[in-house]
Design a protein around this motif. Structure first.
Motif, PDB file in Angstrom:
ATOM      1  N   ASN A 177       0.773  -1.247   0.000  1.00  0.00           N
ATOM      2  CA  ASN A 177       0.000   0.000   0.000  1.00  0.00           C
ATOM      3  C   ASN A 177       0.800   1.290   0.000  1.00  0.00           C
ATOM      4  O   ASN A 177       0.236   2.350  -0.250  1.00  0.00           O
ATOM      5  CB  ASN A 177      -0.917   0.019   1.236  1.00  0.00           C
ATOM      6  N   CYS A 178       2.085   1.218   0.319  1.00  0.00           N
ATOM      7  CA  CYS A 178       2.826   2.453   0.549  1.00  0.00           C
ATOM      8  C   CYS A 178       4.071   2.598  -0.329  1.00  0.00           C
ATOM      9  O   CYS A 178       4.451   3.720  -0.667  1.00  0.00           O
ATOM     10  CB  CYS A 178       3.249   2.553   2.019  1.00  0.00           C
ATOM     11  N   MET A 183      -3.340   8.645   4.723  1.00  0.00           N
ATOM     12  CA  MET A 183      -2.645   7.718   3.825  1.00  0.00           C
ATOM     13  C   MET A 183      -3.414   6.405   3.739  1.00  0.00           C
ATOM     14  O   MET A 183      -4.049   6.015   4.710  1.00  0.00           O
ATOM     15  CB  MET A 183      -1.222   7.456   4.344  1.00  0.00           C
ATOM     16  N   PRO A 184      -3.294   5.656   2.631  1.00  0.00           N
ATOM     17  CA  PRO A 184      -2.530   6.007   1.438  1.00  0.00           C
ATOM     18  C   PRO A 184      -3.149   7.195   0.694  1.00  0.00           C
ATOM     19  O   PRO A 184      -4.365   7.274   0.574  1.00  0.00           O
ATOM     20  CB  PRO A 184      -2.560   4.730   0.594  1.00  0.00           C
ATOM     21  N   TYR A 185      -2.283   8.078   0.223  1.00  0.00           N
ATOM     22  CA  TYR A 185      -2.666   9.361  -0.354  1.00  0.00           C
ATOM     23  C   TYR A 185      -3.661   9.204  -1.490  1.00  0.00           C
ATOM     24  O   TYR A 185      -3.385   8.539  -2.484  1.00  0.00           O
ATOM     25  CB  TYR A 185      -1.410  10.061  -0.855  1.00  0.00           C
ATOM     26  N   ALA A 209      -1.120   8.721  10.135  1.00  0.00           N
ATOM     27  CA  ALA A 209      -1.493   8.828   8.719  1.00  0.00           C
ATOM     28  C   ALA A 209      -2.482   7.730   8.317  1.00  0.00           C
ATOM     29  O   ALA A 209      -3.478   8.012   7.650  1.00  0.00           O
ATOM     30  CB  ALA A 209      -0.237   8.767   7.842  1.00  0.00           C
ATOM     31  N   GLY A 217      -4.629  16.220  11.976  1.00  0.00           N
ATOM     32  CA  GLY A 217      -3.267  16.741  11.997  1.00  0.00           C
ATOM     33  C   GLY A 217      -2.306  15.980  11.102  1.00  0.00           C
ATOM     34  O   GLY A 217      -1.157  16.371  10.959  1.00  0.00           O
ATOM     35  N   PHE A 218      -2.763  14.862  10.537  1.00  0.00           N
ATOM     36  CA  PHE A 218      -1.917  14.098   9.618  1.00  0.00           C
ATOM     37  C   PHE A 218      -2.577  14.070   8.242  1.00  0.00           C
ATOM     38  O   PHE A 218      -3.804  14.097   8.132  1.00  0.00           O
ATOM     39  CB  PHE A 218      -1.743  12.655  10.113  1.00  0.00           C
ATOM     40  N   THR A 219      -1.749  13.992   7.211  1.00  0.00           N
ATOM     41  CA  THR A 219      -2.309  13.804   5.875  1.00  0.00           C
ATOM     42  C   THR A 219      -2.711  12.335   5.752  1.00  0.00           C
ATOM     43  O   THR A 219      -1.890  11.454   5.990  1.00  0.00           O
ATOM     44  CB  THR A 219      -1.259  14.152   4.798  1.00  0.00           C
ATOM     45  N   PHE A 259       3.860   9.136  13.125  1.00  0.00           N
ATOM     46  CA  PHE A 259       3.339   9.477  11.803  1.00  0.00           C
ATOM     47  C   PHE A 259       2.718   8.288  11.083  1.00  0.00           C
ATOM     48  O   PHE A 259       1.737   8.445  10.355  1.00  0.00           O
ATOM     49  CB  PHE A 259       4.429  10.116  10.932  1.00  0.00           C
ATOM     50  N   LEU A 260       3.274   7.094  11.283  1.00  0.00           N
ATOM     51  CA  LEU A 260       2.725   5.921  10.592  1.00  0.00           C
ATOM     52  C   LEU A 260       1.275   5.703  11.012  1.00  0.00           C
ATOM     53  O   LEU A 260       0.365   5.670  10.170  1.00  0.00           O
ATOM     54  CB  LEU A 260       3.580   4.671  10.902  1.00  0.00           C
ATOM     55  N   HIS A 279       6.497   5.576  -1.364  1.00  0.00           N
ATOM     56  CA  HIS A 279       7.496   5.838  -0.309  1.00  0.00           C
ATOM     57  C   HIS A 279       8.551   4.741  -0.246  1.00  0.00           C
ATOM     58  O   HIS A 279       8.715   4.070   0.773  1.00  0.00           O
ATOM     59  CB  HIS A 279       6.817   5.932   1.067  1.00  0.00           C
ATOM     60  N   MET A 309       9.734   4.273   3.253  1.00  0.00           N
ATOM     61  CA  MET A 309       9.192   3.261   4.175  1.00  0.00           C
ATOM     62  C   MET A 309       9.700   1.871   3.807  1.00  0.00           C
ATOM     63  O   MET A 309       9.077   0.867   4.128  1.00  0.00           O
ATOM     64  CB  MET A 309       7.658   3.253   4.099  1.00  0.00           C
ATOM     65  N   LEU A 330      -6.976   1.992   4.635  1.00  0.00           N
ATOM     66  CA  LEU A 330      -6.658   0.564   4.753  1.00  0.00           C
ATOM     67  C   LEU A 330      -7.774  -0.147   5.521  1.00  0.00           C
ATOM     68  O   LEU A 330      -8.476   0.470   6.318  1.00  0.00           O
ATOM     69  CB  LEU A 330      -5.345   0.382   5.535  1.00  0.00           C
ATOM     70  N   ALA A 377       7.448  13.087  -0.659  1.00  0.00           N
ATOM     71  CA  ALA A 377       7.465  13.904   0.552  1.00  0.00           C
ATOM     72  C   ALA A 377       8.694  13.580   1.422  1.00  0.00           C
ATOM     73  O   ALA A 377       8.693  13.799   2.623  1.00  0.00           O
ATOM     74  CB  ALA A 377       6.172  13.730   1.357  1.00  0.00           C
TER      75      ALA A 377
HETATM   76  C1  HEC Z   1      -0.077   7.704  -4.228  1.00  0.00           C
HETATM   77  C2  HEC Z   1       1.117   7.986  -3.469  1.00  0.00           C
HETATM   78  C3  HEC Z   1       1.116   7.681  -1.997  1.00  0.00           C
HETATM   79  C4  HEC Z   1       0.806   6.487  -1.378  1.00  0.00           C
HETATM   80  C5  HEC Z   1       0.305   5.206  -2.004  1.00  0.00           C
HETATM   81  C6  HEC Z   1       1.103   6.684   0.020  1.00  0.00           C
HETATM   82  N1  HEC Z   1       1.557   7.952   0.246  1.00  0.00           N
HETATM   83 FE1  HEC Z   1       2.164   8.730   2.012  1.00  0.00          FE
HETATM   84  N2  HEC Z   1       2.431  10.537   1.144  1.00  0.00           N
HETATM   85  C7  HEC Z   1       2.188  10.826  -0.179  1.00  0.00           C
HETATM   86  C8  HEC Z   1       2.262  12.262  -0.384  1.00  0.00           C
HETATM   87  C9  HEC Z   1       2.032  12.999  -1.690  1.00  0.00           C
HETATM   88  C10 HEC Z   1       2.572  12.816   0.887  1.00  0.00           C
HETATM   89  C11 HEC Z   1       2.716  14.288   1.231  1.00  0.00           C
HETATM   90  C12 HEC Z   1       1.310  14.765   1.545  1.00  0.00           C
HETATM   91  C13 HEC Z   1       1.259  16.162   2.110  1.00  0.00           C
HETATM   92  O1  HEC Z   1       1.656  16.333   3.257  1.00  0.00           O
HETATM   93  O2  HEC Z   1       0.769  17.039   1.414  1.00  0.00           O
HETATM   94  C14 HEC Z   1       2.680  11.706   1.805  1.00  0.00           C
HETATM   95  C15 HEC Z   1       2.962  11.856   3.138  1.00  0.00           C
HETATM   96  C16 HEC Z   1       3.029  10.797   4.039  1.00  0.00           C
HETATM   97  C17 HEC Z   1       3.318  10.925   5.442  1.00  0.00           C
HETATM   98  C18 HEC Z   1       3.522  12.232   6.182  1.00  0.00           C
HETATM   99  C19 HEC Z   1       2.127  12.639   6.625  1.00  0.00           C
HETATM  100  C20 HEC Z   1       2.056  13.947   7.324  1.00  0.00           C
HETATM  101  O3  HEC Z   1       1.017  14.195   7.976  1.00  0.00           O
HETATM  102  O4  HEC Z   1       2.988  14.743   7.228  1.00  0.00           O
HETATM  103  C21 HEC Z   1       3.316   9.675   5.980  1.00  0.00           C
HETATM  104  C22 HEC Z   1       3.596   9.288   7.428  1.00  0.00           C
HETATM  105  C23 HEC Z   1       2.994   8.770   4.912  1.00  0.00           C
HETATM  106  N3  HEC Z   1       2.834   9.474   3.746  1.00  0.00           N
HETATM  107  C24 HEC Z   1       2.853   7.417   5.084  1.00  0.00           C
HETATM  108  C25 HEC Z   1       2.266   6.588   4.141  1.00  0.00           C
HETATM  109  C26 HEC Z   1       1.886   5.216   4.409  1.00  0.00           C
HETATM  110  C27 HEC Z   1       2.100   4.486   5.719  1.00  0.00           C
HETATM  111  C28 HEC Z   1       1.339   4.733   3.270  1.00  0.00           C
HETATM  112  C29 HEC Z   1       0.729   3.391   3.031  1.00  0.00           C
HETATM  113  C30 HEC Z   1      -0.371   3.022   3.890  1.00  0.00           C
HETATM  114  C31 HEC Z   1       1.383   5.809   2.284  1.00  0.00           C
HETATM  115  N4  HEC Z   1       1.952   6.927   2.858  1.00  0.00           N
HETATM  116  C32 HEC Z   1       0.934   5.703   0.968  1.00  0.00           C
HETATM  117  C33 HEC Z   1       1.930   9.920  -1.176  1.00  0.00           C
HETATM  118  C34 HEC Z   1       1.566   8.598  -0.959  1.00  0.00           C
END
Ligand code: HEC
Length: 122
Positions: free
Chosen positions: A52-53, A96-98, A86, A92-94, A82-83, A57, A68, A103, A64
């Motif tokens: 998923n990530c 995820m998955p974005y 999110a 307060g967290f973006t 953060f894990l 990442h 991972m 999940l 970003a």
């Molecule tokens: C499609 C691409 C994509 C996927 C898939 C994805 N991420 Fe992200 N992730 C991003 C982007 C883009 C950002 C930056 C978002 C922002 O802060 O604007 C980010 C930021 C984060 C952050 C920082 C969040 C924060 O609040 O600052 C974490 C932690 C993170 N991702 C974990 C994960 C995890 C764990 C997964 C799987 C479950 C995941 N991401 C899946 C694109 C993705």
């Protein structure tokens, strides 16, 4: 305590109570069919993150600035909150998955169980 503070106390209590009722679903209604026993990094957490990530990442695509891939990298985000923040879509967290669906609740509970047990390299 000053009179001023005493006047604010009910408001503060209200905010605390409201914050608790607003808790996320997983915490309030744990999926009882979800087996969080014997959760390990290698057998449980790594495959969920891989599926998923890592598309965003990984070592070679650090969206970003987040990598991972591998225990040492995942541990950083497990321990700094953060894990879980999110993936549980905590305020307060973006989330995820974005841009994708949250999940499955059981996957989130398993990752939480692994973090709560110390985020071991097991
Ligand atoms: C499609 C691409 C994509 C996927 C898939 C994805 N991420 Fe992200 N992730 C991003 C982007 C883009 C950002 C930056 C978002 C922002 O802060 O604007 C980010 C930021 C984060 C952050 C920082 C969040 C924060 O609040 O600052 C974490 C932690 C993170 N991702 C974990 C994960 C995890 C764990 C997964 C799987 C479950 C995941 N991401 C899946 C694109 C993705």
């Amino acid at each position: 305590m000053s009179k001023q503070l005493l006047k604010l106390l009910p408001i503060v209590l209200f905010i605390i109570m409201y914050a608790c009722t607003n808790d996320n679903e997983e915490d309030l209604f744990p999926d009882s069919d979800c087996d969080t026993q014997n959760v390990t990094y290698s057998q449980t957490v790594a495959p969920i993150i891989q599926a998923n990530c890592l598309v965003c990442h990984a070592q070679n695509i650090q969206t970003a600035g987040i990598n991972m891939e591998g225990y040492n990298n995942v541990k950083i985000y497990a321990q700094n909150g953060f894990l879980y923040g999110a993936i549980s879509h905590a305020p307060g967290f973006t989330p995820m998955p974005y841009g994708l669906a949250k999940l499955p609740a059981c996957d989130i509970q398993k990752i939480k169980a692994w973090i709560d047990a110390g985020a071991l390299n097991n």
